[in-house]
Write a protein that holds these residues in place. Structure first.
Motif, PDB file in Angstrom:
ATOM      1  N   LEU A   1       0.843  -1.201   0.000  1.00  0.00           N
ATOM      2  CA  LEU A   1       0.000   0.000   0.000  1.00  0.00           C
ATOM      3  C   LEU A   1       0.875   1.247   0.000  1.00  0.00           C
ATOM      4  CD1 LEU A   1      -3.115   1.049   1.897  1.00  0.00           C
ATOM      5  CD2 LEU A   1      -0.976   2.178   2.553  1.00  0.00           C
ATOM      6  N   SER A   2       0.438   2.243  -0.767  1.00  0.00           N
ATOM      7  CA  SER A   2       1.078   3.555  -0.648  1.00  0.00           C
ATOM      8  C   SER A   2       0.099   4.647  -1.064  1.00  0.00           C
ATOM      9  CB  SER A   2       2.346   3.634  -1.498  1.00  0.00           C
ATOM     10  OG  SER A   2       3.113   4.761  -1.089  1.00  0.00           O
ATOM     11  N   GLY A   3       0.356   5.855  -0.575  1.00  0.00           N
ATOM     12  CA  GLY A   3      -0.507   6.989  -0.914  1.00  0.00           C
ATOM     13  C   GLY A   3       0.329   8.184  -1.331  1.00  0.00           C
TER      14      GLY A   3
ATOM     15  N   GLN B   1      -0.172  12.524  -1.777  1.00  0.00           N
ATOM     16  CA  GLN B   1      -1.090  13.631  -1.515  1.00  0.00           C
ATOM     17  C   GLN B   1      -1.391  14.397  -2.807  1.00  0.00           C
ATOM     18  OE1 GLN B   1      -0.437  15.962   2.145  1.00  0.00           O
ATOM     19  NE2 GLN B   1       1.553  14.963   2.213  1.00  0.00           N
TER      20      GLN B   1
ATOM     21  N   PHE C   1      -3.551   4.882  -3.159  1.00  0.00           N
ATOM     22  CA  PHE C   1      -4.632   5.836  -2.927  1.00  0.00           C
ATOM     23  C   PHE C   1      -4.148   7.280  -2.928  1.00  0.00           C
ATOM     24  CE2 PHE C   1      -4.003   7.265   1.444  1.00  0.00           C
ATOM     25  CZ  PHE C   1      -3.071   6.347   1.897  1.00  0.00           C
TER      26      PHE C   1
ATOM     27  N   HIS D   1      -4.978  13.819   4.161  1.00  0.00           N
ATOM     28  CA  HIS D   1      -3.658  14.290   4.600  1.00  0.00           C
ATOM     29  C   HIS D   1      -3.362  15.672   4.028  1.00  0.00           C
ATOM     30  CE1 HIS D   1      -2.512  10.138   5.909  1.00  0.00           C
ATOM     31  NE2 HIS D   1      -1.887  10.865   6.810  1.00  0.00           N
TER      32      HIS D   1
ATOM     33  N   TYR E   1      -1.159  13.739  11.909  1.00  0.00           N
ATOM     34  CA  TYR E   1      -0.970  13.211  10.546  1.00  0.00           C
ATOM     35  C   TYR E   1      -0.403  11.776  10.513  1.00  0.00           C
ATOM     36  CZ  TYR E   1       1.218  13.505   5.793  1.00  0.00           C
ATOM     37  OH  TYR E   1       1.627  13.285   4.513  1.00  0.00           O
TER      38      TYR E   1
ATOM     39  N   GLN F   1      -1.813   8.166   8.942  1.00  0.00           N
ATOM     40  CA  GLN F   1      -1.010   7.362   8.009  1.00  0.00           C
ATOM     41  C   GLN F   1      -0.914   5.908   8.493  1.00  0.00           C
ATOM     42  OE1 GLN F   1       2.499   9.268   6.561  1.00  0.00           O
ATOM     43  NE2 GLN F   1       3.318   7.441   5.590  1.00  0.00           N
TER      44      GLN F   1
ATOM     45  N   ASP G   1      -4.162   4.267   7.621  1.00  0.00           N
ATOM     46  CA  ASP G   1      -4.211   3.973   6.174  1.00  0.00           C
ATOM     47  C   ASP G   1      -3.543   2.631   5.890  1.00  0.00           C
ATOM     48  OD1 ASP G   1      -5.089   6.624   5.707  1.00  0.00           O
ATOM     49  OD2 ASP G   1      -3.060   7.361   5.256  1.00  0.00           O
TER      50      ASP G   1
ATOM     51  N   VAL H   1       5.330  -1.151   2.455  1.00  0.00           N
ATOM     52  CA  VAL H   1       4.922   0.195   2.057  1.00  0.00           C
ATOM     53  C   VAL H   1       6.034   0.855   1.229  1.00  0.00           C
ATOM     54  CG1 VAL H   1       4.094   2.431   2.905  1.00  0.00           C
ATOM     55  CG2 VAL H   1       3.641   0.364   4.234  1.00  0.00           C
TER      56      VAL H   1
ATOM     57  N   VAL I   1       7.785   3.808  -0.216  1.00  0.00           N
ATOM     58  CA  VAL I   1       7.827   5.273  -0.023  1.00  0.00           C
ATOM     59  C   VAL I   1       9.274   5.753  -0.126  1.00  0.00           C
ATOM     60  CG1 VAL I   1       5.804   5.804   1.424  1.00  0.00           C
ATOM     61  CG2 VAL I   1       7.833   4.790   2.465  1.00  0.00           C
TER      62      VAL I   1
ATOM     63  N   GLN J   1       9.777   9.295   4.456  1.00  0.00           N
ATOM     64  CA  GLN J   1       8.659   8.693   5.202  1.00  0.00           C
ATOM     65  C   GLN J   1       9.097   7.650   6.241  1.00  0.00           C
ATOM     66  OE1 GLN J   1       5.457   9.764   4.939  1.00  0.00           O
ATOM     67  NE2 GLN J   1       6.418  11.344   3.688  1.00  0.00           N
TER      68      GLN J   1
HETATM   69  N1  TRP Z   1       2.737  10.868   4.023  1.00  0.00           N
HETATM   70  C1  TRP Z   1       2.902  10.425   2.654  1.00  0.00           C
HETATM   71  C2  TRP Z   1       3.657  11.528   1.840  1.00  0.00           C
HETATM   72  O1  TRP Z   1       3.626  12.676   2.198  1.00  0.00           O
HETATM   73  C3  TRP Z   1       1.564  10.154   2.001  1.00  0.00           C
HETATM   74  C4  TRP Z   1       0.824   9.041   2.691  1.00  0.00           C
HETATM   75  C5  TRP Z   1      -0.311   9.152   3.442  1.00  0.00           C
HETATM   76  C6  TRP Z   1       1.206   7.656   2.718  1.00  0.00           C
HETATM   77  N2  TRP Z   1      -0.710   7.928   3.908  1.00  0.00           N
HETATM   78  C7  TRP Z   1       0.198   6.991   3.503  1.00  0.00           C
HETATM   79  C8  TRP Z   1       2.251   6.940   2.169  1.00  0.00           C
HETATM   80  C9  TRP Z   1       0.263   5.609   3.753  1.00  0.00           C
HETATM   81  C10 TRP Z   1       2.319   5.560   2.423  1.00  0.00           C
HETATM   82  C11 TRP Z   1       1.326   4.909   3.204  1.00  0.00           C
HETATM   83  O2  TRP Z   1       4.257  11.218   0.819  1.00  0.00           O
END
Ligand code: TRP
Ligand code: ADP
Length: 322
Positions: free
Chosen positions: A7-9, A11, A40, A45, A128, A132, A135, A144, A146, A150
């Protein structure tokens, strides 16, 4: 071999640059080939920093188009928007009742961002990393992907796993951090800093920059007298290694060793290779409609929600809230 849950996100805070692509998105596309993947758009965030409520919806759509144009597909990955799964927030609240404030006070990203927006040090900016962690853990994620920035948030996520499991019994496993093989991409104009949208347009090459913009920005990139030793020159050579054919990289590396590197030649060559590299991306992105994006995100929401609800029901039962 057991399948990983990845999983990764990202913003939705503006256009993606080649640092975001090489450090994150490119890796996501590779990972989805052989794993269960969740990617996602971290819109909740993104409201912890100063933002414009009028442009936010379009930023979400643009980032989803970037995901799809880069090669993420709903056939292989669950692609969704964070705020469409409110269970993340519920789990975050539960975690926030476990995490000592002192753990959050250590977070360097919080300290950096608070220093940047002194007039808006809101509680969301502080909590924050708890969101995370929610998530990540709500999908029982094992890895994860990143960037290095992170690492501390991932370490906190693992602390939360330990706190939760110790108090309520084995529920979550410790997720690993996955770094990309790509080096940190540096700013074109201030090569001692990482390429970041917060530095400004001219520091970054954006994935949807038009060819003439890419040529102009590279022409202005900071270099040296021809020995390839400065940070700016090294950054450009790194980009040649990534985007240009092997023999082009070999030629410019040789020139750097003999102190005869002609930067105008390197920059022109690199510009054409980057333009070529992202031609397909630009073409694909221009063909994706907002409607298509919304349909794909709706499919992702359904898939993600099923798992999120299941984890949350298990957690509520364990903590005595039902
Ligand atoms: N904090 C991450 C960033 O700024 C974005 C993020 C939010 C994220 N939730 C996450 C990354 C969960 C990995 C998993 O790049
Ligand atoms: P920015 O600093 O431009 O605001 P984000 O913080 O939104 O970028 O980062 C989104 C993702 O891209 C993260 O996984 C981050 O680690 C990665 N990333 C950002 N900048 C770079 C860079 N210059 N080189 C490599 N990866 C990067």
């Amino acid at each position: 071999m057991t399948k990983e849950i990845i999983l990764s996100g990202i913003q939705p805070t503006g256009k993606l640059h080649i640092g975001n692509y090489l450090g994150a998105l490119k890796n996501f596309v590779e990972l989805q080939k052989a794993n269960d993947c969740y990617f996602f758009i971290a819109d909740y965030h993104s409201i912890t920093e100063n933002y414009d409520s009028k442009t936010k919806p379009q930023q979400v759509i643009e980032l989803a188009k970037d995901f799809l144009a880069a090669g993420l597909t709903p056939k292989k990955s669950v692609i969704f928007v964070q705020s469409h799964i409110p269970e993340h927030l519920e789990l975050a609240w539960i975690f926030s009742c476990l995490v000592p404030i002192s753990y959050l006070e250590r977070m360097t990203q919080y300290k950096d961002k608070a220093a940047r927006q002194k007039e808006n040090i809101n509680a969301g900016l502080f909590t924050y990393p708890v969101l995370q962690a929610a998530d990540i853990l709500i999908y029982k994620t094992t890895s994860v992907p990143v960037g290095q920035d992170q690492d501390q948030h991932l370490e906190l996520t693992r602390e939360i796993v330990r706190l939760f499991n110790n108090r309520f019994g084995q529920t979550f496993i410790l997720p690993k951090t996955l770094h990309t093989p790509s080096p940190k991409i540096m700013s074109l104009l201030e090569p001692s800093k990482k390429m970041s949208k917060s530095l400004g347009e001219a520091h970054c090459l954006y994935l949807d920059d038009k060819p003439e913009i890419i040529r102009q920005k590279l022409a202005k990139a900071v270099t040296d007298t021809g020995d390839g030793k400065s940070q700016g020159a090294k950054n450009l050579l790194d980009l040649v290694e990534i985007f240009s054919p092997k023999k082009t990289f070999a030629k410019f590396s040789r020139d750097a060793k003999t102190g005869t590197l002609k930067y105008s030649e390197l920059k022109q060559r690199l510009a054409e290779d980057i333009i070529q590299y992202f031609a397909d991306f630009r073409q694909k992105k221009s063909q994706i409609s907002d409607e298509q994006v919304k349909k794909i995100l709706a499919i992702g929401t359904k898939q993600a929600k099923k798992i999120a609800e299941k984890t949350l029901a298990e957690v509520r039962k364990k903590i005595g809230i039902s």
